[in-house]
Design an enzyme around this catalytic site. Structure first.
Site, PDB file in Angstrom:
ATOM      1  N   HIS A  43       1.006  -1.305   0.077  1.00 56.19           N
ATOM      2  CA  HIS A  43       0.085  -0.017  -0.078  1.00 56.19           C
ATOM      3  C   HIS A  43       1.012   1.246  -0.138  1.00 56.19           C
ATOM      4  CE1 HIS A  43       1.103  -0.434   4.094  1.00 56.19           C
ATOM      5  NE2 HIS A  43       1.126   0.806   4.256  1.00 56.19           N
ATOM      6  N   HIS A 124       5.334   6.574  -0.708  1.00 55.07           N
ATOM      7  CA  HIS A 124       6.450   5.514  -1.038  1.00 55.07           C
ATOM      8  C   HIS A 124       5.457   4.179  -0.699  1.00 55.07           C
ATOM      9  CE1 HIS A 124       6.640   6.042   3.300  1.00 55.07           C
ATOM     10  NE2 HIS A 124       6.634   4.788   3.601  1.00 55.07           N
TER      11      HIS A 124
HETATM   12  P1  ATP Z   1       4.710  -3.278  11.890  1.00 60.00           P
HETATM   13  O1  ATP Z   1       4.927  -2.064  12.573  1.00 60.00           O
HETATM   14  O2  ATP Z   1       3.884  -3.902  12.587  1.00 60.00           O
HETATM   15  O3  ATP Z   1       6.027  -3.991  11.534  1.00 60.00           O
HETATM   16  P2  ATP Z   1       3.464  -1.934   9.858  1.00 60.00           P
HETATM   17  O4  ATP Z   1       4.515  -0.842   9.806  1.00 60.00           O
HETATM   18  O5  ATP Z   1       3.277  -2.177   8.348  1.00 60.00           O
HETATM   19  O6  ATP Z   1       3.871  -3.046  10.493  1.00 60.00           O
HETATM   20  P3  ATP Z   1       2.141   0.105  11.265  1.00 60.00           P
HETATM   21  O7  ATP Z   1       3.314   0.459  12.218  1.00 60.00           O
HETATM   22  O8  ATP Z   1       0.653   0.004  11.914  1.00 60.00           O
HETATM   23  O9  ATP Z   1       2.150  -1.405  10.360  1.00 60.00           O
HETATM   24  O10 ATP Z   1       2.004   1.226  10.028  1.00 60.00           O
HETATM   25  C1  ATP Z   1       1.005   1.273   9.146  1.00 60.00           C
HETATM   26  C2  ATP Z   1       1.447   2.218   8.002  1.00 60.00           C
HETATM   27  O11 ATP Z   1       1.738   3.452   8.286  1.00 60.00           O
HETATM   28  C3  ATP Z   1       2.687   1.606   7.233  1.00 60.00           C
HETATM   29  O12 ATP Z   1       2.805   2.013   5.969  1.00 60.00           O
HETATM   30  C4  ATP Z   1       3.708   2.722   7.998  1.00 60.00           C
HETATM   31  O13 ATP Z   1       4.878   2.733   7.057  1.00 60.00           O
HETATM   32  C5  ATP Z   1       3.004   3.762   8.134  1.00 60.00           C
HETATM   33  N1  ATP Z   1       3.419   4.590   9.486  1.00 60.00           N
HETATM   34  C6  ATP Z   1       3.587   4.160  10.610  1.00 60.00           C
HETATM   35  N2  ATP Z   1       3.806   5.137  11.571  1.00 60.00           N
HETATM   36  C7  ATP Z   1       4.233   6.251  10.818  1.00 60.00           C
HETATM   37  C8  ATP Z   1       4.168   7.504  11.119  1.00 60.00           C
HETATM   38  N3  ATP Z   1       4.682   8.076  12.488  1.00 60.00           N
HETATM   39  N4  ATP Z   1       4.210   8.498   9.972  1.00 60.00           N
HETATM   40  C9  ATP Z   1       3.857   8.163   8.842  1.00 60.00           C
HETATM   41  N5  ATP Z   1       3.709   6.901   8.344  1.00 60.00           N
HETATM   42  C10 ATP Z   1       3.733   5.946   9.358  1.00 60.00           C
END
Ligand code: ATP
Ligand code: MG
Length: 183
Positions: A43, A124
């Site tokens: 995504h 990205h």
């Molecule tokens: P995990 O953290 O469990 O390894 P994940 O990173 O895919 O998995 P989330 O941390 O819930 O899951 O993040 C969901 C999406 O939001 C991902 O695309 C992640 O890169 C993005 N994301 C997470 N934290 C931030 C942030 N602080 N700012 C912008 N995007 C974020």
């Protein structure tokens, strides 16, 4: 920490299955190392909300329904590495309609008191995490028309992270110059 009354949420563009299959197949031939992102999880995040009260869902769905951004052609053809080994596909130039959509969500979320990451928005698609190399450069080119955006709930499970679709909203077909000029 998320509790039962809060949901970890983000708005994103889903990657259509056909392109997700092509992207994973290309990614798996690049020997990037690290932990590959599951095909169904590909995504482009538009806005990361973090832990939100479940009671806020209705307001978030209402907010999303009010977004009137245009659909657009998205082409990902650059390989970049962000942070600690996040290898990602990115557009060489962000489509204006994508920036407009992200900006519109950020503005509406701000009005609800939800403040997003202060870093500038960098579109990205994460392909692998904790990769040892700093992959950078031209990638194969993957294109599709972004015609909807989605509100996801992110849940950590024993099998890895799972994203649940909580709502989907269409992007509008842009008015063409010819239809505007026709008499
Ligand atoms: P995990 O953290 O469990 O390894 P994940 O990173 O895919 O998995 P989330 O941390 O819930 O899951 O993040 C969901 C999406 O939001 C991902 O695309 C992640 O890169 C993005 N994301 C997470 N934290 C931030 C942030 N602080 N700012 C912008 N995007 C974020
Ligand atoms: Mg994360």
């Amino acid at each position: 920490m998320a509790t039962e009354d809060t949901l970890r949420l983000f708005f994103a563009l889903p990657c259509p299955p056909e392109q997700a299959t092509a992207i994973c197949s290309w990614r798996d031939r690049q020997a990037l190392g690290g932990r590959p992102v599951a095909l169904e999880n590909l995504h482009l995040t538009l806005a990361f909300l973090g832990a939100q009260p479940a009671a806020r869902l209705d307001a978030l769905r209402h907010l999303a329904a009010g977004v009137t951004s245009d659909s657009f052609e998205l082409t990902l053809n650059r390989l970049i590495t962000l942070g600690k080994g996040f290898v990602c596909l990115a557009p060489s130039e962000a489509p204006p309609a994508l920036l407009q959509l992200g900006g519109s969500l950020a503005e509406r979320l701000g009005a609800l008191g939800i403040v997003l990451d202060s870093r500038p928005y960098l579109p990205h698609m994460t392909l692998a995490r904790q990769a040892p190399s700093q992959a950078q450069g031209t990638a194969a080119s993957f294109s599709w028309r972004a015609e909807r955006f989605v509100l996801y709930r992110s849940q950590s499970t024993a099998d890895g992270v799972h994203y649940q679709e909580l709502g989907s909203w269409p992007l509008q077909a842009p008015e063409t110059a010819t239809s505007a000029a026709s008499d």
